[in-house]
Design a protein around this motif. Structure first.
Motif: not given
Ligand SMILES: [Zn+2]
Length: 56
Positions: A12-22
Motif C-alpha cells: 500500500g505504501r509503495d502503491q501510494r509512492r508510485s506517483h511520486l517519481a520525478l
C-alpha cells in the motif's frame, strides 16, 4: 495532528509512492547545431536561440 491508526502495508505504501517519481527533464533540439538544449534557453554549445546568437 493526525496519528496513523492502522499500519500501512508495504504494497500500500509503495502503491501510494508510485506517483511520486520525478519526471525526466525535457530536452529541445538546437536548431543551429542540432545538439540537446533546454527549452526557452540559449543553447549551451553554440549560444543560439530561435536562429539568433544571444550569448557571447
Ligand atoms: Zn546549439
Amino acid at each position: 495532528m493526525g496519528v496513523p491508526k492502522k499500519h500501512k502495508t508495504r504494497s500500500g505504501r509503495d502503491q501510494r509512492r508510485s506517483h511520486l517519481a520525478l519526471k525526466k527533464t525535457s530536452f529541445a533540439k538546437c536548431k543551429n547545431c542540432g545538439g540537446p538544449t533546454m527549452p526557452h534557453l540559449p543553447c549551451k554549445n553554440c549560444g543560439y536561440l530561435n536562429g539568433r546568437k544571444v550569448t557571447k
